[in-house]
Scaffold this motif. Structure first.
Motif, PDB file in Angstrom:
ATOM      1  N   THR A  43       4.503   3.959 -87.187  1.00  0.00           N
ATOM      2  CA  THR A  43       3.031   2.602 -87.961  1.00  0.00           C
ATOM      3  C   THR A  43       1.842   4.564 -87.916  1.00  0.00           C
ATOM      4  O   THR A  43       0.958   4.359 -88.899  1.00  0.00           O
ATOM      5  N   LEU A  44       2.220   5.278 -86.744  1.00  0.00           N
ATOM      6  CA  LEU A  44       0.684   6.486 -86.714  1.00  0.00           C
ATOM      7  C   LEU A  44       1.034   7.816 -87.291  1.00  0.00           C
ATOM      8  O   LEU A  44       0.539   7.630 -88.143  1.00  0.00           O
ATOM      9  N   ALA A 102       0.038   5.934 -90.867  1.00  0.00           N
ATOM     10  CA  ALA A 102      -1.768   5.863 -91.255  1.00  0.00           C
ATOM     11  C   ALA A 102      -2.003   7.584 -91.467  1.00  0.00           C
ATOM     12  O   ALA A 102      -2.979   7.752 -92.425  1.00  0.00           O
ATOM     13  N   GLU A 122      -0.952  -1.511 -85.943  1.00  0.00           N
ATOM     14  CA  GLU A 122      -1.946  -1.611 -86.367  1.00  0.00           C
ATOM     15  C   GLU A 122      -3.380  -0.845 -85.786  1.00  0.00           C
ATOM     16  O   GLU A 122      -4.178   0.317 -85.921  1.00  0.00           O
ATOM     17  N   ILE A 155      -3.936   2.498 -85.143  1.00  0.00           N
ATOM     18  CA  ILE A 155      -4.208   4.017 -85.658  1.00  0.00           C
ATOM     19  C   ILE A 155      -5.756   4.693 -86.032  1.00  0.00           C
ATOM     20  O   ILE A 155      -6.158   5.207 -85.723  1.00  0.00           O
ATOM     21  N   SER A 156      -6.572   3.242 -85.431  1.00  0.00           N
ATOM     22  CA  SER A 156      -8.197   4.118 -85.808  1.00  0.00           C
ATOM     23  C   SER A 156      -8.137   4.638 -85.009  1.00  0.00           C
ATOM     24  O   SER A 156      -9.018   5.816 -84.976  1.00  0.00           O
ATOM     25  N   THR A 202      -6.444   7.047 -82.702  1.00  0.00           N
ATOM     26  CA  THR A 202      -5.569   8.068 -83.048  1.00  0.00           C
ATOM     27  C   THR A 202      -6.392   8.232 -83.705  1.00  0.00           C
ATOM     28  O   THR A 202      -6.896  10.088 -83.854  1.00  0.00           O
TER      29      THR A 202
END
Ligand code: NAD
Length: 275
Positions: A17-18, A21, A241, A244-245, A247
């Motif tokens: 997922t990372l 993104a 998710e 994500i932000s 990271t």
């Protein structure tokens, strides 16, 4: 940002997922995993979405394997700017059956029943190696590329059990505490050569690693699964998710004066005393 990002364990749930993104932000992603097919599949998914990626087999416990992957990354994308040390996990041999020891447990001869006294040395070593050495070796291999370059950083994946150990998993809790500690050590050590080092500490995310611990066959929560929800002020599990932000922030110039931090992403789990 348009950087060369190496992500270990990127064939797995959270780090794929990372990786995706980071690819969406225009970065070139080296998707590394012990499982070649998993790495290639994630890389292909990134490419199918219009991103740039290469999927490679690499064992974070073998320097030679990482050096081989690095050669391919260097020739396709150039040197590494950002490293995400995502490979990690637990092992049943480093796990006790019950949260608390009671005297009766010492007489329990049921196959597979494990008290603290039955913990397997090799199982505990496996968990420490995978999480700690599996962070140290990729850092040795990829951080040299970053020295003297601008905007380089390393992101480690710790866990909220690094702040307070979870019952039953002493090896995993201890190993992630070591990852958090190492994050601070590296941040200081690399501070003069322009490499920032931070970590995220995810709380509970339902993934293949913990699905059988947290859910029953019918999808309902196990007692431990429910206990976690009860201890999580936000009252739910995280979704991949949700990582994500934070990271993106830690890997970006937006956090250019931030180094040596471990940010919990856990719905308040680590902040809550339970009362
Ligand atoms: P996952 O099992 O889905 O992914 C881990 C990946 O690492 C797998 O694809 C596996 O093949 C790979 N891997 C295992 N050994 C390796 C090795 N020696 N070399 C290279 N790759 C190897 O797990 P996940 O839930 O996505 O976890 C990712 C990271 O997040 C791990 O460090 C984990 O400890 C951490 N974490 C997970 C949770 C959670 O709730 N799932 C919570 C806190 C921290």
């Amino acid at each position: 940002m348009s950087k060369v990002v190496v992500v270990t364990g990127a064939g797995g749930v959270l780090c794929s997922t990372l990786a995706k993104a980071l690819a969406k932000q225009g970065n070139k992603i080296a998707v590394l995993d012990l499982k070649k097919e998993a790495a290639e599949q994630v890389a292909n998914e990134i490419i199918a979405e219009g991103g740039e990626a290469i999927g490679l087999a690499a064992n974070v416990l073998e320097k030679e394997s990482l050096e081989l992957a690095k050669k391919e990354i260097d020739s396709k994308f150039g040197g590494c700017d950002i490293l995400i040390n995502g490979a990690g996990g637990n092992h049943p041999l480093g796990t006790t059956t019950n949260p608390f020891l009671v005297k009766e447990d010492l007489l329990n001869k049921t196959e597979g029943f494990k008290t603290f006294f039955d913990l397997d040395n090799e199982g505990v070593k496996f968990v420490f190696d995978l999480n700690f050495i599996g962070t140290l070796l990729p850092t040795q291999v990829f951080a040299k590329d970053m020295i003297g370059k601008k905007g380089c950083s390393i992101l480690n994946i710790s866990s909220m059990n690094a702040f307070t150990p979870l019952t039953k998993i002493p090896a995993y809790s201890g190993a992630k505490a070591a990852v958090s500690n190492f994050t601070q050590w590296l941040a200081v050590h690399f501070s003069k050569v322009g490499i920032r080092v931070n970590a995220i500490a995810p709380g509970f995310f339902l993934t293949e690693q913990n699905r059988t611990l947290l859910t029953n066959q019918d999808g309902s929560l196990t007692q431990r699964g429910q206990q976690i929800i009860d201890q999580t002020p936000m009252g739910c599990y995280g979704k991949p998710e949700d990582l994500i932000s934070t990271t993106l922030y830690l890997c970006d110039e937006a956090s250019s004066f931030v180094t040596g931090v471990v940010i919990p992403i856990d719905g308040g789990f680590s902040a809550y005393s339970g009362v």
